[in-house]
Design an enzyme around this catalytic site. Structure first.
Site, short mmCIF file in Angstrom:
data_model
loop_
_atom_site.label_atom_id
_atom_site.label_comp_id
_atom_site.label_asym_id
_atom_site.label_seq_id
_atom_site.Cartn_x
_atom_site.Cartn_y
_atom_site.Cartn_z
CB CYS A 72 -1.00 0.00 1.15
SG CYS A 72 -0.30 -0.17 2.80
CG ASP A 99 -8.21 2.87 0.53
OD1 ASP A 99 -7.09 2.29 0.57
OD2 ASP A 99 -9.15 2.56 1.29
CG HIS A 125 -5.73 -0.52 1.59
ND1 HIS A 125 -5.58 0.81 1.94
CD2 HIS A 125 -4.66 -1.17 2.11
CE1 HIS A 125 -4.48 0.95 2.66
NE2 HIS A 125 -3.90 -0.24 2.77
#
Length: 393
Positions: free
Chosen positions: A74, A278, A280
């Protein structure tokens, strides 16, 4: 559902919370919007940022390594996003907008290809992970903001098309003379390998004080990355005002950091909430393409971005800025100087003309992880062992 196991197919964009109906301005990387009258413009701006997420089924890193970065990549993806924004500004301009199924300039395709998940792409997950080995990080190990900044700086040397000058400021100090020297230098700007080991100390890959003879070299566009720690376990609330002001600067590239369990790429704020992309989400790797167009829809976030309170932010971050010209850099310096006049706001870093005598040259400390100084800096800025947790698969 755990964020690490989300896939592109399981996402339901309607589940994402829209912007609040508020009279407070929305700031996105130096641009000011009203959510009441410019919501479409806000979403178009967000969708035009390159969005790099977990991928699966890409060629094995190093030939025998991982074929997915789910659960560990990430911060690497956030590093890609902040650096991709620098390349977009460099080659397309801040006002460029991506439109779905519309042919884009060739330079857009070249920027995107630089981040594809293959070993010969300059800023690919493969290159970042393998360059990180030289920084003491095994492939598949989690990075903090400082480490990814150092790795991107080293990779940028090989990007002759962009010809960027990348400076990673250390010890919470930005030295203007060092940056001007770097941006005027045509010498390699990362690593001391270009010089004998017994030569004078080097700053950003060239000898300290070296200006070069004759006329000054043209200014190379600057990417300035500033790793910071804004508190111990939590962000000191006194930094909130200056952090938000960074997103208001036209030179802003955003912030990489996050909160326990995840790293995010922060691109702006509204009120007391940070706006972020994001990483993820696990998507299939895009097949390598040597020509335009690259299938690009999965590289753009086409739903409202995430938001989180500034108070939830982990204190270990890296702030980024892009200065195309020397005038841009001078303007940035003036804005930073004015920040000290904000009532109740605490400066996040110091801006000085010359290197303070008590500080070593910042880039010398990062040439080798055998250096105790480099290890100290990594422990200080990269809090993965304590403040971040690797997502379980």
């Amino acid at each position: 559902m755990d964020a690490a196991t989300l896939t592109y197919d399981t996402l339901r964009f309607a589940e994402f919370e829209d912007f609040p109906e508020t009279s407070e301005p929305v700031w996105i990387l130096g641009r000011k919007y009203s959510v009441l009258t410019e919501k479409d413009e806000i979403l178009a701006d967000v969708a035009s940022r390159l969005w790099f997420t977990y991928r699966k089924n890409f060629p094995a890193i190093g030939g025998t390594g991982p074929t997915s970065d789910t659960g560990w990549g990430c911060m690497l993806r956030c590093g890609q996003m902040i650096f991709a924004q620098a390349l977009v500004c460099r080659h397309l301009g801040r006002d460029w907008r991506w439109t779905q199924r519309k042919r884009q300039p060739d330079s857009y395709c070249s920027v995107l290809q630089a981040f594809l998940d293959r070993k010969d792409s300059c800023y690919s997950i493969h290159q970042i992970a393998q360059m990180g080995v030289g920084e003491g990080k095994s492939i598949g190990q989690w990075y903090g903001p400082n480490t990814v900044a150092q790795v991107l700086k080293k990779l940028a040397v090989f990007d002759t098309w962009s010809a960027l000058a990348v400076h990673v400021a250390m010890d919470n100090t930005v030295v203007m003379a060092d940056i001007r020297r770097l941006c005027r230098s045509s010498l390699p700007c990362a690593g001391a390998e270009a010089f004998p080991a017994d030569s004078e100390r080097h700053c950003n890959g060239f000898p300290a004080g070296a200006e070069g003879g004759g006329r000054a070299a043209p200014w190379r566009p600057l990417v300035l990355l500033i790793p910071l720690r804004l508190g111990l376990a939590d962000v000191n609330a006194a930094y909130a005002g200056t952090l938000k002001h960074c997103f208001r600067m036209p030179q802003s590239l955003g912030v990489i950091g996050g909160k326990p369990n995840s790293a995010h790429y922060f691109i702006g704020y509204v009120g007391e909430e940070l706006i972020y992309l994001d990483p993820h989400t696990t998507q299939p790797a895009v097949a390598a393409a040597d020509r335009c167009p690259v299938p690009d829809e999965s590289f753009h976030c086409q739903h409202p971005p995430g938001r989180m309170s500034i108070a939830e932010l982990d204190p270990s971050i890296a702030v980024g800025f892009f200065c195309e010209t020397e005038d841009d850099f001078n303007d940035w310096c003036q804005q930073v100087s004015k920040l000290s006049l904000l009532g109740g706001a605490l400066p996040m870093f110091e801006l000085v003309e010359q290197q303070p005598s008590h500080l070593a040259c910042p880039d010398v400390l990062n040439l080798s992880l055998d250096s105790s100084d480099a290890e100290r800096l990594e422990r200080f800025f990269d809090s993965e062992d304590e403040d971040f947790e690797i997502l379980s698969l």
